[in-house]
Write an enzyme that holds these catalytic residues in place. Structure first.
Site, short mmCIF file in Angstrom:
data_model
loop_
_atom_site.label_atom_id
_atom_site.label_comp_id
_atom_site.label_asym_id
_atom_site.label_seq_id
_atom_site.Cartn_x
_atom_site.Cartn_y
_atom_site.Cartn_z
N ASN A 190 -3.13 21.94 -102.11
CA ASN A 190 -3.20 21.66 -100.67
C ASN A 190 -4.03 20.42 -100.40
OD1 ASN A 190 -2.01 24.18 -99.71
ND2 ASN A 190 -3.79 25.11 -100.69
N ASN A 191 -5.01 20.18 -101.28
CA ASN A 191 -5.99 19.13 -101.01
C ASN A 191 -5.58 17.81 -101.64
OD1 ASN A 191 -8.06 21.85 -101.38
ND2 ASN A 191 -8.06 20.70 -99.48
N LYS A 231 -15.74 31.10 -91.76
CA LYS A 231 -16.96 30.33 -92.01
C LYS A 231 -17.84 30.33 -90.76
CE LYS A 231 -16.14 29.25 -96.20
NZ LYS A 231 -16.88 29.95 -97.24
N TYR A 280 -9.28 30.81 -91.98
CA TYR A 280 -10.28 30.44 -92.99
C TYR A 280 -11.53 29.86 -92.30
CZ TYR A 280 -12.81 27.36 -96.12
OH TYR A 280 -13.82 26.71 -96.78
N SER A 319 -18.81 24.98 -94.15
CA SER A 319 -17.85 23.90 -94.24
C SER A 319 -17.90 23.03 -92.99
CB SER A 319 -16.46 24.52 -94.36
OG SER A 319 -15.46 23.55 -94.16
N ARG A 329 -12.01 10.99 -94.25
CA ARG A 329 -12.87 12.12 -94.61
C ARG A 329 -14.08 11.64 -95.39
NH1 ARG A 329 -9.70 13.80 -91.68
NH2 ARG A 329 -8.40 15.68 -91.75
N TYR A 333 -14.59 26.39 -108.67
CA TYR A 333 -14.78 24.94 -108.77
C TYR A 333 -16.23 24.52 -108.49
CZ TYR A 333 -14.05 20.03 -107.24
OH TYR A 333 -14.13 18.67 -107.04
N ILE A 334 -16.73 24.85 -107.31
CA ILE A 334 -18.08 24.38 -106.95
C ILE A 334 -19.15 25.22 -107.68
CG2 ILE A 334 -19.66 23.89 -105.05
CD1 ILE A 334 -17.15 23.71 -103.21
P1 NAD Z 1 -12.93 28.45 -105.63
O1 NAD Z 1 -11.78 29.27 -105.18
O2 NAD Z 1 -12.74 27.58 -106.82
O3 NAD Z 1 -14.20 29.40 -105.91
C1 NAD Z 1 -14.41 30.61 -105.19
C2 NAD Z 1 -14.60 31.69 -106.23
O4 NAD Z 1 -14.83 32.93 -105.56
C3 NAD Z 1 -13.39 31.88 -107.13
O5 NAD Z 1 -13.80 31.83 -108.48
C4 NAD Z 1 -12.86 33.27 -106.76
O6 NAD Z 1 -12.28 33.92 -107.87
C5 NAD Z 1 -14.11 33.94 -106.24
N1 NAD Z 1 -13.88 35.03 -105.28
C6 NAD Z 1 -13.14 35.03 -104.14
N2 NAD Z 1 -13.21 36.22 -103.53
C7 NAD Z 1 -14.06 36.98 -104.29
C8 NAD Z 1 -14.54 38.31 -104.18
N3 NAD Z 1 -14.17 39.12 -103.18
N4 NAD Z 1 -15.38 38.77 -105.12
C9 NAD Z 1 -15.77 37.99 -106.16
N5 NAD Z 1 -15.33 36.73 -106.32
C10 NAD Z 1 -14.49 36.24 -105.39
O7 NAD Z 1 -13.45 27.59 -104.39
P2 NAD Z 1 -14.53 26.44 -104.32
O8 NAD Z 1 -13.82 25.17 -103.98
O9 NAD Z 1 -15.41 26.49 -105.51
O10 NAD Z 1 -15.32 26.89 -103.02
C11 NAD Z 1 -16.51 27.65 -103.08
C12 NAD Z 1 -16.92 28.01 -101.67
O11 NAD Z 1 -17.11 26.79 -100.92
C13 NAD Z 1 -15.89 28.82 -100.89
O12 NAD Z 1 -16.57 29.77 -100.09
C14 NAD Z 1 -15.21 27.79 -100.02
O13 NAD Z 1 -14.69 28.35 -98.86
C15 NAD Z 1 -16.36 26.83 -99.72
N6 NAD Z 1 -15.92 25.48 -99.37
C16 NAD Z 1 -15.09 24.79 -100.22
C17 NAD Z 1 -14.65 23.52 -99.88
C18 NAD Z 1 -13.70 22.76 -100.78
O14 NAD Z 1 -13.10 21.79 -100.32
N7 NAD Z 1 -13.55 23.12 -102.05
C19 NAD Z 1 -15.06 22.93 -98.68
C20 NAD Z 1 -15.92 23.64 -97.84
C21 NAD Z 1 -16.34 24.91 -98.21
N1 UFG Z 2 -3.72 14.72 -97.27
C1 UFG Z 2 -2.55 14.04 -97.49
N2 UFG Z 2 -1.69 14.53 -98.42
C2 UFG Z 2 -1.95 15.66 -99.14
C3 UFG Z 2 -3.17 16.34 -98.91
C4 UFG Z 2 -4.02 15.84 -97.95
O1 UFG Z 2 -2.28 13.00 -96.86
O2 UFG Z 2 -1.11 16.06 -99.97
C5 UFG Z 2 -4.68 14.16 -96.29
C6 UFG Z 2 -4.98 15.08 -95.12
O3 UFG Z 2 -4.02 14.91 -94.11
C7 UFG Z 2 -6.39 14.65 -94.74
C8 UFG Z 2 -7.02 14.24 -96.07
O4 UFG Z 2 -5.92 13.97 -96.94
O5 UFG Z 2 -6.33 13.51 -93.91
C9 UFG Z 2 -7.90 15.32 -96.69
O6 UFG Z 2 -7.16 16.53 -96.76
P1 UFG Z 2 -7.65 17.77 -97.63
O7 UFG Z 2 -6.61 18.83 -97.52
O8 UFG Z 2 -8.02 17.32 -99.01
O9 UFG Z 2 -9.02 18.20 -96.94
P2 UFG Z 2 -9.31 18.65 -95.43
O10 UFG Z 2 -10.27 17.64 -94.85
O11 UFG Z 2 -8.09 18.95 -94.68
O12 UFG Z 2 -10.08 20.04 -95.66
C10 UFG Z 2 -11.00 20.27 -96.73
C11 UFG Z 2 -10.90 21.72 -97.20
C12 UFG Z 2 -11.38 22.65 -96.13
C13 UFG Z 2 -12.74 22.27 -95.68
C14 UFG Z 2 -12.80 20.81 -95.26
C15 UFG Z 2 -14.23 20.43 -95.02
O13 UFG Z 2 -9.57 22.04 -97.54
O14 UFG Z 2 -11.46 23.95 -96.65
O15 UFG Z 2 -12.29 19.98 -96.31
O16 UFG Z 2 -14.31 19.18 -94.46
F1 UFG Z 2 -13.10 23.03 -94.63
#
Ligand code: NAD
Ligand code: UFG
Length: 339
Positions: free
Chosen positions: A198-199, A153, A149, A124, A231, A11-12
């Protein structure tokens, strides 16, 4: 610069590749596709008008990483690769520690063996635990983390701090992301979670498109203006451009640098639901559920440091985040895989 984008199909990563190209960098994306598919990179290629070099490989595969770094002479590595589902990490701690820690160790070794000394790490806001201050500055102490998780980090941040201390010629940027949502405005790439999201935002968009019946709002008795969790949501394109700015820090030989990437605004769950409904003209049915274990009431940052030192700040507001998230979902109701 020539950049290794590890986890680039995700995604990112996929959004960041677009911003890197726009800024004149070249990339090689590396991903094992455990949580993504290469269709994302085909669409990135469509957006930027040129192919995205891609190598399917596991970041834990030392021989593969060594070969990739040897052959490419990268100027820097951006490391997105990791497993990221908080709840799943509680059920599968070993898989999370094994993947996230080993992938980073192997990458750092491949870099060291091949003279690449510039590293950007996806950290994160989770490292702050239940934050000691709001808004959260980078000086805020790290807090108690409730899931494996988040532990990976926090532990990897420490590893990287120690690596940079031992080799001061390295530049290491730790980017603490707040809550990325939204999608590229083209609607061609976006977040494609496996199974039940989950998000919050993917749950909202899947409810709006009819895949889910209603959104569960996890708790309305927090100490926040409307009782639901607050958030710092950030448009994924803004987050992506933060990586381009981090490369500027590297060019300026920053040594170790830590930045919050957020907007500095806190929105509650119901604020997001209402903004989504208003901007897209579509209802999101919801009901109040019990609190989710491990959640905190409020988490938003002070993003001033990134602005002062890198000139970076988020450009998009909550309306654009909601508009682009819906644009992606309605054009790709089943994500990348199914049409
Ligand atoms: P994502 O799952 O979409 O992207 C992660 C990518 O890494 C995936 O394409 C996956 O296939 C690849 N990957 C995982 N393990 C691997 C491995 N061993 N070798 C090669 N590729 C591998 O997740 P994202 O949302 O794009 O997140 C990117 C990074 O940012 C992650 O490290 C995540 O923990 C961090 N992050 C994400 C969020 C969020 O809310 N999305 C918040 C804070 C931090
Ligand atoms: N929430 C709901 N219903 C849902 C999902 C979420 O009410 O179905 C609420 C949560 O309780 C929270 C808010 O929406 O109050 C945001 O929840 P998310 O699950 O979208 O995000 P989090 O803040 O829990 O965590 C996310 C990522 C983590 C990351 C963090 C960084 O999942 O990996 O942001 O701030 F570490």
């Amino acid at each position: 610069m020539k950049i290794a984008v590890i986890g680039g199909a995700g995604y990112i990563g996929s959004h960041t590749i677009i911003e890197l190209y726009k800024a004149g960098h070249s990339v090689v994306a590396v991903d094992n596709l455990v949580n993504s598919c290469d269709e994302s990179l085909r669409r990135v290629a469509e957006i930027i008008g040129q192919p995205v070099p891609f190598i399917k490989a596991d970041a834990r595969d030392a021989a593969a990483m060594d070969k990739i770094f040897k052959e490419n002479h990268f100027d820097a590595c951006i490391h997105f690769a990791g497993l990221k589902a908080v709840g799943e990490s509680v059920a599968k701690p070993l898989e999370y520690y094994e993947n996230n820690m080993n992938a980073t160790f192997v990458l750092l070794n491949a870099m060291r063996n091949n003279g690449c000394k510039n590293f950007i790490f996806s950290s994160s806001a989770t490292v702050y635990g239940n934050p000691a201050e709001i808004p959260i500055t980078e000086k805020c102490p790290k807090g108690a983390i409730t899931n494996p998780y988040g532990q990976t980090k926090s532990m990897l941040e420490q590893v990287l701090i120690d690596v940079q201390k031992a080799a001061p010629e390295w530049n290491v940027v730790l980017l603490r992301y707040f809550n990325p949502i939204g999608a590229h405005p083209s609607g061609r790439i976006g977040e494609d979670p496996n199974g039940i999201p989950n998000n919050l935002m993917p749950y909202i968009t899947q409810t709006a498109v009819g895949i889910r019946k209603e959104l569960g709002v996890f708790g309305n008795d927090y100490d926040t203006p409307d009782g639901t969790g607050v958030r710092d949501y950030i448009h994924v394109c803004d987050l992506a451009s933060g990586h381009v700015s981090a490369l500027k820090a590297i060019e300026n030989k920053c040594g170790l640098a830590i930045y919050n990437l957020g907007t500095g605004h806190g929105y509650s769950v119901l604020d997001v639901v209402h903004a989504f409904e208003k901007v897209n003209g579509i209802k999101v049915p919801y009901s109040i559920k019990p609190r989710r274990a491990g959640d905190i009431a409020t988490c938003y940052c002070n993003p001033e440091k990134a602005y002062k030192e890198l000139g970076w700040k988020a450009q998009f507001g909550i309306e654009e985040m909601c508009r682009d998230a819906w644009n992606w979902q309605k054009n790709n109701p089943n994500g990348y895989r199914k049409g």
